[in-house]
Design a protein around this motif. Structure first.
Motif, PDB file in Angstrom:
ATOM      1  N   UNK A 213       0.637  -1.316   0.049  1.00 11.36           N
ATOM      2  CA  UNK A 213       0.334  -0.080  -0.122  1.00 11.36           C
ATOM      3  C   UNK A 213       1.029   1.425  -0.010  1.00 11.36           C
ATOM      4  N   UNK A 214       1.894   1.517   0.923  1.00  8.64           N
ATOM      5  CA  UNK A 214       2.704   2.864   0.833  1.00  8.64           C
ATOM      6  C   UNK A 214       4.235   2.577  -0.013  1.00  8.64           C
ATOM      7  N   UNK A 215       4.615   2.817  -1.526  1.00  2.16           N
ATOM      8  CA  UNK A 215       5.266   1.816  -1.591  1.00  2.16           C
ATOM      9  C   UNK A 215       7.028   1.946  -1.369  1.00  2.16           C
ATOM     10  N   UNK A 216       7.123   2.832  -0.216  1.00  3.46           N
ATOM     11  CA  UNK A 216       8.581   2.034   0.363  1.00  3.46           C
ATOM     12  C   UNK A 216       8.300   1.284   1.918  1.00  3.46           C
ATOM     13  N   UNK A 217       7.719   1.265   1.817  1.00  3.06           N
ATOM     14  CA  UNK A 217       8.638   0.148   3.049  1.00  3.06           C
ATOM     15  C   UNK A 217       9.740  -0.742   3.538  1.00  3.06           C
ATOM     16  N   UNK A 218       9.909  -0.475   3.832  1.00  2.00           N
ATOM     17  CA  UNK A 218      11.955  -1.315   4.125  1.00  2.00           C
ATOM     18  C   UNK A 218      11.642  -2.342   4.370  1.00  2.00           C
ATOM     19  N   UNK A 219      12.372  -3.199   3.709  1.00  2.00           N
ATOM     20  CA  UNK A 219      12.415  -4.707   3.740  1.00  2.00           C
ATOM     21  C   UNK A 219      13.381  -5.388   4.304  1.00  2.00           C
ATOM     22  N   UNK A 220      13.714  -5.715   5.434  1.00  2.00           N
ATOM     23  CA  UNK A 220      14.704  -6.359   5.526  1.00  2.00           C
ATOM     24  C   UNK A 220      15.581  -7.240   5.147  1.00  2.00           C
ATOM     25  N   UNK A 221      17.096  -7.337   5.901  1.00  2.00           N
ATOM     26  CA  UNK A 221      17.899  -8.635   5.046  1.00  2.00           C
ATOM     27  C   UNK A 221      17.273 -10.029   5.785  1.00  2.00           C
ATOM     28  N   UNK A 222      17.739 -10.925   4.457  1.00  2.00           N
ATOM     29  CA  UNK A 222      17.960 -12.708   5.903  1.00  2.00           C
ATOM     30  C   UNK A 222      18.078 -12.400   6.647  1.00  2.00           C
ATOM     31  N   UNK A 223      19.228 -11.860   6.988  1.00  2.00           N
ATOM     32  CA  UNK A 223      19.687 -12.683   7.908  1.00  2.00           C
ATOM     33  C   UNK A 223      20.164 -11.624   9.892  1.00  2.00           C
ATOM     34  N   UNK A 224      18.682 -10.314   9.315  1.00  2.00           N
ATOM     35  CA  UNK A 224      18.109 -10.125  10.474  1.00  2.00           C
ATOM     36  C   UNK A 224      16.719 -10.611  10.332  1.00  2.00           C
ATOM     37  N   UNK A 225      15.519 -11.178   9.187  1.00  2.00           N
ATOM     38  CA  UNK A 225      14.744 -12.158   9.298  1.00  2.00           C
ATOM     39  C   UNK A 225      15.498 -13.250   9.987  1.00  2.00           C
ATOM     40  N   UNK A 226      16.527 -14.246   9.636  1.00  2.00           N
ATOM     41  CA  UNK A 226      16.920 -14.909  10.224  1.00  2.00           C
ATOM     42  C   UNK A 226      17.656 -15.107  12.173  1.00  2.00           C
ATOM     43  N   UNK A 227      17.790 -14.045  12.141  1.00  2.00           N
ATOM     44  CA  UNK A 227      17.806 -13.462  13.884  1.00  2.00           C
ATOM     45  C   UNK A 227      16.630 -13.808  14.760  1.00  2.00           C
ATOM     46  N   UNK A 228      15.619 -12.679  13.891  1.00  2.00           N
ATOM     47  CA  UNK A 228      14.688 -13.056  14.745  1.00  2.00           C
ATOM     48  C   UNK A 228      13.916 -14.012  14.533  1.00  2.00           C
ATOM     49  N   UNK A 229      13.897 -14.852  13.529  1.00  2.00           N
ATOM     50  CA  UNK A 229      12.907 -16.392  13.573  1.00  2.00           C
ATOM     51  C   UNK A 229      13.838 -17.124  15.021  1.00  2.00           C
ATOM     52  N   UNK A 230      15.193 -17.171  14.942  1.00  2.00           N
ATOM     53  CA  UNK A 230      15.476 -17.660  16.391  1.00  2.00           C
ATOM     54  C   UNK A 230      15.590 -17.302  17.233  1.00  2.00           C
ATOM     55  N   UNK A 231      15.557 -15.990  17.285  1.00  2.00           N
ATOM     56  CA  UNK A 231      14.708 -15.369  18.812  1.00  2.00           C
ATOM     57  C   UNK A 231      12.870 -15.758  19.405  1.00  2.00           C
ATOM     58  N   UNK A 232      12.213 -15.277  18.300  1.00  2.00           N
ATOM     59  CA  UNK A 232      11.237 -16.834  18.643  1.00  2.00           C
ATOM     60  C   UNK A 232      10.725 -17.832  18.704  1.00  2.00           C
ATOM     61  N   UNK A 233      11.657 -18.471  18.295  1.00  2.00           N
ATOM     62  CA  UNK A 233      11.962 -20.351  19.206  1.00  2.00           C
ATOM     63  C   UNK A 233      11.864 -20.631  17.838  1.00  2.00           C
ATOM     64  N   UNK A 234      11.900 -22.035  18.583  1.00  2.00           N
ATOM     65  CA  UNK A 234      11.243 -23.394  17.143  1.00  2.00           C
ATOM     66  C   UNK A 234      10.194 -23.264  16.322  1.00  2.00           C
ATOM     67  N   UNK A 235       9.284 -22.458  16.859  1.00  2.00           N
ATOM     68  CA  UNK A 235       7.989 -22.522  16.242  1.00  2.00           C
ATOM     69  C   UNK A 235       8.028 -21.605  14.922  1.00  2.00           C
ATOM     70  N   UNK A 236       8.661 -21.109  14.721  1.00  2.00           N
ATOM     71  CA  UNK A 236       8.235 -19.956  14.023  1.00  2.00           C
ATOM     72  C   UNK A 236       9.561 -20.516  13.103  1.00  2.00           C
ATOM     73  N   UNK A 237       8.704 -19.864  11.460  1.00  2.00           N
ATOM     74  CA  UNK A 237       9.697 -20.298  10.396  1.00  2.00           C
ATOM     75  C   UNK A 237       9.169 -19.537   9.792  1.00  2.00           C
ATOM     76  N   UNK A 238      10.613 -19.061   9.387  1.00  2.00           N
ATOM     77  CA  UNK A 238      10.324 -18.121   7.435  1.00  2.00           C
ATOM     78  C   UNK A 238       9.403 -18.377   6.637  1.00  2.00           C
ATOM     79  N   UNK A 239       8.909 -18.127   6.138  1.00  2.00           N
ATOM     80  CA  UNK A 239       7.120 -18.165   5.065  1.00  2.00           C
ATOM     81  C   UNK A 239       7.944 -17.375   4.002  1.00  2.00           C
ATOM     82  N   UNK A 240       9.453 -16.401   3.908  1.00  2.00           N
ATOM     83  CA  UNK A 240       9.619 -15.914   2.653  1.00  2.00           C
ATOM     84  C   UNK A 240      10.512 -16.124   1.714  1.00  2.00           C
ATOM     85  N   UNK A 241      10.562 -17.127   0.777  1.00  2.00           N
ATOM     86  CA  UNK A 241      10.825 -17.836   0.095  1.00  2.00           C
ATOM     87  C   UNK A 241      12.465 -16.430  -0.527  1.00  2.00           C
TER      88      UNK A 241
END
Ligand code: SF4
Length: 319
Positions: A213-241
């Motif tokens: 909807x907003x054209x400039x939504x900042x997108x995190x790096x893959x390493x940031x996503x992996x770091x967040x997934x690790x914090x959120x624990x084993x139930x967390x799965x990255x669903x972004x290809x």
């Protein structure tokens, strides 16, 4: 006479739900939120009022006709060009779908109305409920979701906790990540504490990989996503290809760099001037400036205590 496929769409290939046949039960775009990352576009009617936007009979007739033509999908997914729990007939719609199909039923919701007993009762009819929670505090919630003024983050969290207590099906919670808005490690820890109280069966980590909807939504790096997934624990799965993420980052980068170069061609500018001119978050403009400085396409110079950026080899300003 009803138009063909007015309420049923797909099946679409969904990373979370496999072959998913969509049922759209609210008009575009009625929603309780106006998320910056919405792929449907900006919310035109922001409301919390439940109404019978589409009657169950209208949906079932079309669904039965569609199911006849198809191999069985993995899920029938109730969604909408907005928030599906706004349809006051949601419970009856699910019950009637179940009467004509053995396919599991999923409900995609932003979760904001689950504080209401009638909405929880309706949602309990689904096999899988996929709500969203990604903000650890009210300010972040407002920044990402621009909610109806009557909705607070506390209401959303309390509603999800109460829903978990009542509901015996699967809750797959989506956490949508916006770079530098909900990526700070302390924010992620606070979010985890909230999620631990909700006890979802799965956590799906997501971010923008298509125009929003907003054209400039900042997108995190893959390493940031992996770091967040690790914090959120084993139930967390990255669903972004990762390939989709890289392609979208390249698309955003191209847009930002070109837009910034076009503005600087007209006149040297500060970071704030560029961010205002592009209606983009300063963090994202700063990231693009850093790239352009590194590649030598622009230069920086300080004048009256402010940093101005200009095209490399640009002459004096014409203004
Ligand atoms: S809740 Fe869903 S439909 Fe509503 S604005 Fe957010 S992303 Fe769009």
């Amino acid at each position: 006479m009803m138009a063909p496929h007015q309420y049923i769409f797909g099946p679409v290939a969904s990373r979370r739900l496999g072959r998913s046949l969509g049922v759209d039960i609210v008009p575009a775009k009625y929603c309780t939120l106006d998320c910056i990352f919405c792929e449907v576009g900006r919310t035109t009617v922001k409301t919390t009022e439940r109404r019978p936007y589409v009657l169950p009979g209208q949906i079932i007739q079309e669904l039965q006709a569609r199911l006849k033509d198809l191999p069985q999908p993995d899920y029938i997914t109730i969604t909408g060009s907005g928030e599906p729990t706004l349809n006051s007939g949601l419970g009856r719609i699910i019950t009637q779908i179940r009467a004509v199909s053995s396919t599991p039923i999923a409900l995609l919701t932003n979760g904001t109305l689950l504080y209401r007993p009638d909405v929880r009762q309706d949602a309990c009819q689904a096999d899988v409920v996929l709500p969203t929670l990604d903000a650890p505090d009210q300010q972040t919630f407002e920044l990402i979701h621009r909610p109806d003024p009557s909705i607070t983050l506390q209401m959303v969290v309390d509603g999800l906790i109460e829903f978990r207590r009542q509901y015996h099906g699967q809750i797959w919670l989506e956490v949508f990540v916006v770079d530098q808005v909900n990526t700070d490690p302390r924010k992620v820890e606070s979010l985890k504490a909230m999620i631990d109280r909700i006890r979802p069966d799965k956590i799906h980590l997501n971010t923008a990989v298509r125009p929003t909807a907003e054209p400039a939504v900042p997108v995190p790096s893959l390493s940031t996503l992996r770091r967040i997934a690790a914090t959120l624990g084993p139930a967390c799965e990255l669903i972004v290809d990762p390939g989709d993420l890289r392609a979208y980052q390249a698309y955003q980068k191209g847009l930002d760099d070109k837009s910034i170069l076009a503005l600087l061609q007209r006149r040297p500018s500060t970071l704030d001037q560029l961010a205002n001119g592009l209606a983009a978050p300063a963090s994202q403009v700063q990231a693009a400036i850093d790239r352009l400085l590194k590649s030598g396409q622009i230069t920086a110079e300080t004048w009256t205590d402010q940093v101005f950026y200009r095209l490399a080899q640009q002459g004096p300003s014409q203004t």
